[in-house]
Design an enzyme around this catalytic site. Sequence first.
Site, PDB file in Angstrom:
ATOM      1  CG  ASN A   6      -1.717   1.253   1.369  1.00  0.00           C
ATOM      2  OD1 ASN A   6      -1.862   2.014   0.400  1.00  0.00           O
ATOM      3  ND2 ASN A   6      -2.267   1.490   2.550  1.00  0.00           N
ATOM      4  CE  LYS A   8       0.515   3.663   4.890  1.00  0.00           C
ATOM      5  NZ  LYS A   8      -0.165   3.705   6.162  1.00  0.00           N
ATOM      6  CG  HIS A  95      -6.169   1.690   4.844  1.00  0.00           C
ATOM      7  ND1 HIS A  95      -5.766   2.657   5.740  1.00  0.00           N
ATOM      8  CD2 HIS A  95      -5.096   0.877   4.663  1.00  0.00           C
ATOM      9  CE1 HIS A  95      -4.500   2.437   6.078  1.00  0.00           C
ATOM     10  NE2 HIS A  95      -4.074   1.358   5.428  1.00  0.00           N
ATOM     11  CD  GLU A  97      -3.196   5.542   6.540  1.00  0.00           C
ATOM     12  OE1 GLU A  97      -3.121   5.488   5.311  1.00  0.00           O
ATOM     13  OE2 GLU A  97      -2.242   5.206   7.293  1.00  0.00           O
ATOM     14  CD  GLU A 164      -3.784  -2.573   7.309  1.00  0.00           C
ATOM     15  OE1 GLU A 164      -2.660  -2.831   6.877  1.00  0.00           O
ATOM     16  OE2 GLU A 164      -4.402  -1.536   7.012  1.00  0.00           O
ATOM     17  N   GLY A 170       1.898   2.522  10.884  1.00  0.00           N
ATOM     18  CA  GLY A 170       2.869   3.617  10.818  1.00  0.00           C
ATOM     19  C   GLY A 170       3.530   3.970  12.142  1.00  0.00           C
ATOM     20  CB  SER A 201       4.585  -1.231  12.130  1.00  0.00           C
ATOM     21  OG  SER A 201       4.112   0.072  12.368  1.00  0.00           O
ATOM     22  N   GLY A 222       2.587  -1.074   4.330  1.00  0.00           N
ATOM     23  CA  GLY A 222       2.558   0.331   3.929  1.00  0.00           C
ATOM     24  C   GLY A 222       3.965   0.864   3.691  1.00  0.00           C
TER      25      GLY A 222
END
Length: 240
Positions: A6, A8, A95, A97, A164, A170, A201, A222
């Site tokens: 991903n 992002k 996701h 985010e 996740e 992150g 992570s 990510g």
Amino acid sequence: MYFIANWKMFGGINSVNSLDKVIKFIKSFKKKKLAKIIYCPPHTLIDSMSKKLKNTNISVGSQNCHEHESYGPFTGSVNCKMLKNVGAKYVIIGHSEVRQSGESNKLINQKIQTAIKSGLKVIFCVGETIHQRKKKLTKKILSTQIKVGLNKIKNKKGIIVAYEPVWSIGTGIIPKPLDLLNTINFIKKRLKNNKILYGGSVNPKNINQLNSINNLDGYLIGGASQVSKKFIDIIKKTYN
Ligand code: PEP
């Protein structure tokens, strides 16, 4: 095992060239048949990445989609038809985010239904926040996300689920092995025929620890996926 990258909101047109290393690696990788690699770049790069990855066994996906199947007056949005048109085979839905900007479980369900109808394979993300975890609500949150997110979906089989935990994305922090094992088993009990991945992570330093949890079907990656060497290391170490 799945290895889903991903990217992002990172990457310009030249970033696509960084895939040369991954293509070269996978061509000569003896266990390539075991590794299912999917790149999910920003929308702006789906077309060029699909062209780059033509004739490889690496697929391309999107990081999101609009819930409407056909074209319409939805400024700034992209539907599944448009994604397929530029070579996407997969789409990440739910996701954290995106959830943070107000995406509800109900909207996620609509997006999943549309994606399946359109012929895209779904990567469905679930996970609890740190606040919810501290309140011991993880299982309740996951149950709701799964129940509402997959409501009325008859053929759930092809849906890839990525657990996740939001507090892990992150941050460099990953769940304790036993906690992760239990959570993945909890999801697997509800979704017996689905592949269940972990995301948050993942990097070359913690991949051995994660691989020791032997009920995972792969990873959603990510930050580390944006550096080809790290991404390759994660794959290599998984099959060591
Ligand atoms: C992600 O974006 O889904 C993710 C897991 O990010 P990171 O690996 O950077 O934590």
